[in-house]
Motif scaffolding. Sequence first.
Motif, short mmCIF file in Angstrom:
data_model
loop_
_atom_site.label_atom_id
_atom_site.label_comp_id
_atom_site.label_asym_id
_atom_site.label_seq_id
_atom_site.Cartn_x
_atom_site.Cartn_y
_atom_site.Cartn_z
N UNK A 216 62.56 33.51 29.43
CA UNK A 216 61.31 34.19 29.09
C UNK A 216 61.32 35.56 29.75
N UNK A 217 61.42 36.58 28.95
CA UNK A 217 61.43 37.97 29.45
C UNK A 217 59.98 38.43 29.58
N UNK A 218 59.35 38.03 30.69
CA UNK A 218 57.93 38.31 30.89
C UNK A 218 57.69 39.81 31.09
N UNK A 235 59.56 29.76 25.13
CA UNK A 235 60.12 31.04 24.73
C UNK A 235 59.37 32.25 25.26
N UNK A 236 58.08 32.13 25.40
CA UNK A 236 57.31 33.31 25.78
C UNK A 236 55.94 32.98 26.33
N UNK A 237 55.14 34.06 26.51
CA UNK A 237 53.81 33.94 27.11
C UNK A 237 52.81 34.69 26.25
N UNK A 238 51.66 34.06 26.02
CA UNK A 238 50.56 34.68 25.29
C UNK A 238 49.41 34.88 26.26
N UNK A 239 48.73 36.01 26.17
CA UNK A 239 47.64 36.29 27.08
C UNK A 239 46.33 36.56 26.36
N UNK A 240 45.23 36.26 27.04
CA UNK A 240 43.89 36.55 26.53
C UNK A 240 43.19 37.45 27.56
N UNK A 250 55.48 38.98 26.37
CA UNK A 250 56.93 38.82 26.35
C UNK A 250 57.57 40.03 25.72
N UNK A 251 58.63 40.54 26.36
CA UNK A 251 59.28 41.74 25.84
C UNK A 251 59.99 41.46 24.52
N UNK A 252 60.51 40.25 24.36
CA UNK A 252 61.22 39.91 23.13
C UNK A 252 60.24 39.73 21.97
N UNK A 253 60.69 40.06 20.77
CA UNK A 253 59.89 39.86 19.56
C UNK A 253 60.04 38.40 19.13
N UNK A 254 58.94 37.65 19.18
CA UNK A 254 58.95 36.24 18.82
C UNK A 254 58.04 35.99 17.62
N UNK A 255 58.11 34.76 17.10
CA UNK A 255 57.32 34.42 15.91
C UNK A 255 55.83 34.57 16.17
N UNK A 256 55.39 34.22 17.37
CA UNK A 256 53.96 34.28 17.68
C UNK A 256 53.57 35.62 18.34
N UNK A 288 49.22 31.40 13.82
CA UNK A 288 50.25 32.27 13.27
C UNK A 288 51.62 31.90 13.87
N UNK A 289 52.67 32.41 13.25
CA UNK A 289 54.04 32.09 13.69
C UNK A 289 54.77 31.30 12.62
#
Length: 602
Positions: A216-218, A235-240, A250-256, A288-289
Amino acid sequence: MSKENKAKKSRVSILGLLFGNRKKQLSFLEEEQLQSPMRTVIKNFVANKVAMVSLIIFLIIFLSVLIYPAVNHIDLTYQEQTQQNVAPGFNMMKVPKKLQGNIKEISVGSTFSVGVSNDGEVFVWGKTKITSVIDVKDIPENMGKVVQVAAGADHVLALNDQGELFAWGNSRNKQCAIPENLKTVKNIKRIYSGFQCSAAVTEDGNVYFWGNTGIIDFKIGEYQGQIDKIAINSQGVLGLTKDGQVVSLTANELAFSRIPEEMGKAVDIALTAQTGAAVTEDGKVYVWGNKTKTIHEGETLEGVVSIEGGRYHYTAMLANGDVVAWGHDDFGQSSVPSKVNKANVTTVYTGYYQNYAITDSGKAITWGLKGYILGTDNYGRDVLSRIMHGGRMTMTIGAIAIIISVTIGIIIGGVSGYFGGKVDMILMRIAEIVYALPFLPFAMTLSAIIGNKINETQRIALIMVILGLLSWPGDARLVRAQVLAERNKEFVTAARAVGVRQKGIIFRHIIPNVVSVIIVSATLGFASAMLTESGLSFLGFGVREPRPTWGNMLNGCQSSTVILQYWWRWVFPSIALGLSTISINLIGDGLRDAVDPKANER
């Protein structure tokens, strides 16, 4: 005695003889005169307790491997890294009695769960053993009164009422190594654990992230100091943010990472393995995703106040107190029990494949994955399912191979034994040549040469044919010997006298008279064919992964680590194969004794 009494007694004797109402048991020779040969064979076989028990065991195994795959289909592409090498048992959601009725919160890990009581005591249950030396059930001492817990894939975080953080479990990727700059922070709002990573969000909106940053490239960037809560998957982190904006951390482009722009202000977020979800302030859900199955969108689900994400499903609470779930339902994780919505549920906790609905009395109602009856393998696949599907494959290959072998053996043995002379000499020399071939080296060489040039179905057919074509000499010799003994008997001479063709004499008159011996040979050959196929697959020259057979299931269990730590991966397939072959051999022995009951006296 009067003539009437004598006649009556005579009638009673005859009726008793016909219908079995006789006091004196007939001898074997007397019974043999009254019964057909087949009835005698069946009666002798039934009287053999070992053979009957073996027959029952084999029938249970045979019906299981026949019915189970027809009802429960297998996905050959299925792999689940979070369920690797799970031990047998159904205790994944067995909440401790001491915690029931006193639950403050629960966090769900990959194969275990962690709970904290209103008194600040921590409980861990489920499949807690991570490695041979690491067990998340080994809770650190002197943590004080714990107020929050967070379970990851293989570790646990805990926060006490003094703002101190504790971590235990697997720390190979430093997921349990709490950063030095976080140890002095006392305003932690919420803690999180994910796949080989951990995180904490403070009251002032700062996020601390540590663990395996290679997966995970935070990247917090401009949102540091604005985060209200986060969600983590493998794979990654989502923030609110505090102002209701959903952002990717997350620096990487992911589905979500491609978050819908039209959904407006959000009040809650969640992640599955491939999708992201948010609840807006008007109670709608947006997902989404990579959506692979039916997912509730904002226009179909309203009145939502909170949402939780599992591995491939979501669980949400509505404003009226009802609980709904959707997504994958392989383990019943999306099927909310009716008793949940009949109770006064205050909170729902979801993770991976488990769900806990907490009632106002502090008790938990659970649904989802409770465990695996025979555990899982190194790819997270259910061992029971693979044993059943593998058994069907092993038995199918063995059965078809023995049909081919017996068919060739009957034809060559029958012709050789009946005609004799040069025909017999030529056919038997051919049989000896085939019999002299080193079976396993030949099959392995042929499989290595041709195997990579054909698809899996053709490869399985090739194995059946090889087994059948190289196994017939023994059957041919047996049939030849029986035909030699039968060809000079009166019924054969009579058939010749009335003009029956030689083909008819062999296959319509002689072979039916020796069929019982052929059945015994075929039964014993069936077990040998199963063992041979399993041996080839075990060595890597038979049926290959991911299609299961009992042989290739054992192929992945050769290391000492598997033998010592993951015993269920080799014990259960071995038991299935061993019971099947031993029971078949005992059935064959029972049939042989039933056909020739005097053999035991010799």
